[in-house]
Design an enzyme around this catalytic site. Structure first.
Site, PDB file in Angstrom:
ATOM      1  N   ASP A   1     -76.378  34.912  52.475  1.00  0.00           N
ATOM      2  CA  ASP A   1     -76.788  34.571  51.110  1.00  0.00           C
ATOM      3  C   ASP A   1     -78.299  34.343  51.019  1.00  0.00           C
ATOM      4  OD1 ASP A   1     -74.196  34.697  50.232  1.00  0.00           O
ATOM      5  OD2 ASP A   1     -73.862  32.539  50.193  1.00  0.00           O
TER       6      ASP A   1
ATOM      7  N   ASP B   1     -71.388  28.458  62.733  1.00  0.00           N
ATOM      8  CA  ASP B   1     -72.664  28.289  62.047  1.00  0.00           C
ATOM      9  C   ASP B   1     -73.722  29.077  62.806  1.00  0.00           C
ATOM     10  OD1 ASP B   1     -71.614  26.759  60.055  1.00  0.00           O
ATOM     11  OD2 ASP B   1     -72.309  24.835  60.841  1.00  0.00           O
TER      12      ASP B   1
ATOM     13  N   ASP C   1     -76.520  28.534  64.044  1.00  0.00           N
ATOM     14  CA  ASP C   1     -77.237  27.950  65.177  1.00  0.00           C
ATOM     15  C   ASP C   1     -76.323  27.614  66.350  1.00  0.00           C
ATOM     16  OD1 ASP C   1     -76.430  25.985  63.088  1.00  0.00           O
ATOM     17  OD2 ASP C   1     -76.996  24.512  64.594  1.00  0.00           O
TER      18      ASP C   1
ATOM     19  N   ASP D   1     -64.748  22.132  55.031  1.00  0.00           N
ATOM     20  CA  ASP D   1     -63.999  22.101  56.290  1.00  0.00           C
ATOM     21  C   ASP D   1     -62.927  21.016  56.277  1.00  0.00           C
ATOM     22  OD1 ASP D   1     -65.936  20.119  56.260  1.00  0.00           O
ATOM     23  OD2 ASP D   1     -67.010  20.853  58.014  1.00  0.00           O
TER      24      ASP D   1
END
Length: 441
Positions: free
Chosen positions: A100, A155, A157, A249
Site C-alpha cells: 500500500d 510483517d 521486518d 490479529d
C-alpha cells in the site's frame, strides 16, 4: 462538608477505582506466574507437546506467504528474499507483497520481484488504489486472490529461518481443530539501546510466560499479527479479516475461538524481527495496540460471555482482552493520587498502605514475568537485567500518561486510524544472508 473535602472524597474514589483496575491486571499476570511455579513443582508442564506428522514432499500443501507493507523500502527487499528462501516446494510456495506504499517502496520491490519470478518463484505484487481497511484490508484482498489452504503472515521486518515452515506446519496440519500456529518472536535490535532492551525484556515475558503458558493451560491466547500460519478454513469460519479494530490479529483470534477453533504456540524456531528504537515510535505502537484492544473488547466481549465456552475459559480470557486497561488505570491512579496528596496539603500518610500494596504488586509482576525468560533465553548478566528492569517503571508511567487520553476516548466510542510503527533497518548479527534484515538482505 467543605469544598476541599468533597474534592478529596471524589479524588479518593477515582483513585480506589483505578487501583482496582490495576490489581485486576496484575492479578492476571500473577496467575500466569503461579501456573509456571506449579509446573515447576510438579516437574512437568501442562498440556501436551505439539503433535508432529511425518510428511513426504507429496504431502506438503500449498502455503501463501503474505507480507503487508507501507512505505518501508529499507526492509522490503530482505522480506522478499527471506520468504523466497523458505524451505518449501517452489510450486507450492506462493508469496504476496501486499503493498500500500506511496513512496519508492513499490519501485524497490518491483526489481526484486522480477528477479525472483525469473528464478521460478510465484510472487504477486498486489497494489491497491487506496488503503481501505489498512493491514486487515490488504490481507483480505490478498486472501481473495489465492486458494492456498494455509496462509503465513509476516510483517515486513520479520525474517523467519529457512526451516520455519518445515518446523511448524506439521503441527498445524496434524491438529484439525487448530486455526493457527503462532511462533515465538525474537528481536534482532533488542540490544541497540535502553529502550529496545526494555522492549526485549517485556516481549520475552509476553511470549515465554504469557503466550506459552496460556497455550499450555488451554486458555485463549492471541495471534500476534506476524510469524504465524493460519488455516484458511478457520479464517473463513470466523468471518474473515475485519478492519473495524486496530488489532485485527486479536479480533480474528477471538472470533475464531468463538467459532470453535483454537490456536497452537511454538517456542522454536523463533522468528526475528525489529522493535521501535525511539520513544516516539514506541509510543505510536503502544497507542495503536491499546486502542485496538479496547475496540476488540467493545466488539466481542458480549459474544465471549454468550458463547458456549466454560465459565473458567471465559474468566481466563478477561485478563488478555482487558490487559490494556493498565495504561488508563495507571494514568488515572497517578493523577488522582497526586491530587489527593495535594488536597491533603502534602500528607501522604493515608495512602501509604495503598502505595505499598501497589509497589509490591509491581515488583512481583515485573520480576515474576521477566526473570525466567531472561535466564531461559540467556539474555545477559544479572546486572544488565536489573538495570533494564529498573527502566520499565518510568517507561510505563510515561506511556500511560501520554496515551491515556486517546485510550479513554476509544473507550467511549472514539475512532482512531491505523498508523505504521517506524523501525530502523538493522541486521541480526548472527543471521544467515537470506535472513538478514535490511536492504542488504
Amino acid at each position: 462538608m467543605s469544598f476541599i473535602e468533597i474534592l478529596t472524597l471524589l479524588s479518593d474514589g477515582v483513585l480506589t477505582a483505578s487501583l482496582i483496575g490495576l490489581v485486576f491486571v496484575a492479578g492476571g499476570f500473577l496467575v500466569l506466574i503461579g501456573v509456571n511455579i506449579f509446573e515447576r513443582l510438579r516437574g512437568r508442564k501442562l498440556g501436551r507437546p505439539l503433535r508432529q506428522l511425518i510428511l513426504t514432499e507429496a504431502d506438503l500443501p500449498a502455503v501463501l506467504v503474505q507480507i503487508p507493507t507501507f512505505n518501508e523500502p529499507e526492509t522490503v527487499v530482505g522480506a522478499l528474499r527471506c520468504a523466497s528462501a523458505l524451505d518449501w516446494p517452489r510450486d507450492r510456495l506462493h508469496i504476496q507483497l501486499l503493498d500500500d506504499s506511496t513512496d519508492d517502496t513499490s519501485a524497490v520491490a518491483a526489481g526484486v520481484i522480477a528477479e525472483l519470478r525469473d528464478r521460478g518463484f510465484h510472487v504477486h505484487h498486489l497494489r491497491r488504489a487506496n488503503r481501505a481497511g489498512y493491514k486487515a484490508g490488504a490481507l483480505a484482498v490478498g486472501l481473495a486472490q489465492s486458494s492456498a489452504p494455509y496462509v503465513a503472515v509476516l510483517d515486513v521486518d520479520f525474517r523467519p529461518p529457512s526451516s520455519w515452515l518445515r518446523k511448524v506446519m506439521p503441527a498445524l496440519i496434524a491438529d484439525r481443530n487448530a486455526a493457527f500456529i503462532q511462533s515465538r518472536c525474537e528481536f534482532a535490535n533488542a540490544g541497540s539501546n535502553w529502550l529496545t532492551r526494555a522492549q526485549g525484556l517485556m516481549l520475552d515475558a509476553h511470549y515465554v510466560l504469557e503466550q506459552a503458558t496460556r497455550y499450555r493451560a488451554g486458555w485463549l491466547f492471541q495471534f500476534n499479527g506476524t510469524a504465524g500460519v493460519w488455516r484458511r478454513e478457520a479464517i473463513e469460519a470466523a468471518g474473515g479479516w475485519s478492519s473495524d479494530s486496530l488489532c485485527e490479529d486479536l479480533d480474528l483470534t477471538v472470533r475464531a475461538e468463538i467459532a470453535g477453533w483454537r490456536g497452537l504456540f511454538s517456542m522454536e524456531p523463533a522468528v526475528p524481527g525489529l522493535v521501535p528504537d525511539q520513544v516516539r515510535h514506541w509510543r505510536v505502537q503502544q497507542r495503536r495496540w491499546s486502542n485496538g484492544f479496547v475496540q476488540v473488547a467493545r466488539k466481542l466481549m458480549k459474544q465471549v460471555w454468550s458463547s458456549d465456552w466454560t465459565l473458567g475459559r471465559k474468566i481466563s480470557a478477561m485478563p488478555l482482552i482487558l490487559v490494556q486497561a493498565f495504561y488508563p488505570c495507571a494514568a488515572v491512579a497517578t493523577g488522582s493520587l497526586t491530587a489527593s496528596i495535594l488536597l491533603r496539603q502534602g500528607d501522604a500518610t493515608a495512602y501509604a498502605p495503598a502505595i505499598g500494596v501497589l509497589v509490591a504488586l509491581i515488583l512481583m509482576v515485573a520480576v515474576g514475568m521477566t526473570l525466567t525468560p531472561y535466564l531461559l533465553l540467556r539474555r545477559g548478566s544479572i546486572s544488565r537485567y536489573l538495570a533494564t528492569l529498573a527502566s520499565l517503571t518510568p517507561l510505563m508511567i510515561f506511556v500511560s500518561l501520554s496515551n491515556a487520553p486517546s485510550i479513554l476516548k476509544t473507550v467511549f466510542g472514539g475512532e482512531d486510524t491505523w498508523t505504521r510503527t517506524p523501525k530502523s533497518a538493522v541486521a541480526p548479527v548472527n543471521a544467515a544472508p537470506a535472513e538478514r534484515i535490511g536492504r542488504a538482505a
